[in-house]
Scaffold this motif. Structure first.
Motif: not given
Lengths: 217, 217
Positions: A152-155, A122-127, A95, A130, A37-38, B126, B150, A150, B154
């Motif tokens: 559990l929410k961003y597995p 980049i600060g981003n726990l999702v994209c 992102c 991949e 994350s950021p 993002v 930040k 976190k 961002y």
């Protein structure tokens, strides 16, 4: 008549990542893709980690991924190592760091003079989770300030990574955080991940982290 | 022969958002789209904010955006308000709440019985900034633990938002954070944004935030 098929974006990305990988293999460079994350403390961690690796005679460099600005590169430049700022802004403000961006950054690095390359994503726990960039390993930094839930929410991020650094351990006494529960949630998401609690401020846990890098995973 | 043109994804998204907006207008519902990095305290803020709005006779509901899990909805359900968990997993694991997801969630809400609807977006500083969902205003929560830089790294998020809540003010004494510099960086990115320092733990700043919502911006 043959119908032209545009190659799948991920397939295209993976092809570029494999080209990066071939270059890294040719020069025996160990590459770690650091994600979080950021504000979880990736840059500060690198500021503390790199001198410890240099003390072991390991030559490091950083590809610094950001959407915009050179703020993080400026923080790393006093380390006297090669740093390439890779901004996604000219690539549409992506992102995440893409394999094409790493490929562009490699033009500015002499891989034959390197042992370890960090890609600070980049600060981003999702994209970012991949995308394969050609790295040896993906590492996620999760700050104690972010809470126990976190993983559990961003597995996907935790499933893709080989190491989870729990950062800002020095702040834990000031937070309503159950670090054991946080660790358990990380391991529930990925039983094979290595969990390392660290503090860039106090130096806690940095030895184990540096050892992991020096042993190349 | 007419060539079929697939409508631009953003155009499609905006068309759905306008449909959402028409429904909100019809029922005079004030809608706030809350965004932030993971772990900045959005859910905790809602847990503290909603009872203060209820005390003013305002009827609230939450669309809880996540990739997966119902953890945040479970935390909000004791408030006795309508909460709809909107997971992006069935929509491909999107990294942001889309207008189509809000539209799907609205089927479960009686808008005629609501004054305020919060959309708690996915933790991501993002991508969520790029999408209009039909809300009145976008709000960003930035924790003191995330550092001063930040807004500069961002910028889109801060440019799109009308309010920036600086959360976890209670932790500031334990951090190397210059809150004035953080505020200045927010305002440098967007001179018109309203900056409100808050702490869900001590209650600091919540009055001004609740007042802003009650006045509907």
């Amino acid at each position: 008549m043959e119908i032209p098929v545009i190659r799948d974006v991920l397939e295209e990305s993976n092809a570029l990542a494999k080209e990066n990988r071939a270059l890294f293999d040719e020069h025996k460079v160990f590459v770690v893709n650091i994600m979080s994350s950021p504000g979880s403390g990736k840059t500060t961690l690198l500021q503390k980690t790199i001198p410890l690796l240099q003390a072991r005679g390991l030559r490091c460099a950083v590809v610094e991924g950001d959407i915009t600005s050179t703020l993080d590169s400026e923080r790393l430049s006093p380390l006297g190592i090669p740093v390439v700022q890779a901004n996604t802004e000219p690539f549409g403000g992506d992102c995440h760091v893409g394999a094409h961006l790493v490929q562009a950054a490699l033009k500015y690095l002499d891989l034959s003079a390197l042992d370890i390359l960090f890609i600070e994503n980049i600060g981003n726990l999702v994209c970012p989770a991949e995308f394969y960039l050609g790295e040896n390993f993906k590492v996620v930094v999760l700050s104690t300030t972010e809470g126990e839930d976190k993983p559990l929410k961003y597995p996907l991020m935790f499933r893709e990574c080989s190491v989870c650094l729990i950062s800002k351990m020095d702040l834990a006494p000031h937070l309503d955080i159950d670090v054991e529960l946080l660790k358990a949630n990380v391991l529930k998401t990925n039983a094979r991940i290595k969990v390392l609690p660290v503090s860039s401020k106090t130096g806690e846990g940095l030895d184990a982290w540096v050892e992991w890098i020096a042993r190349k995973g």
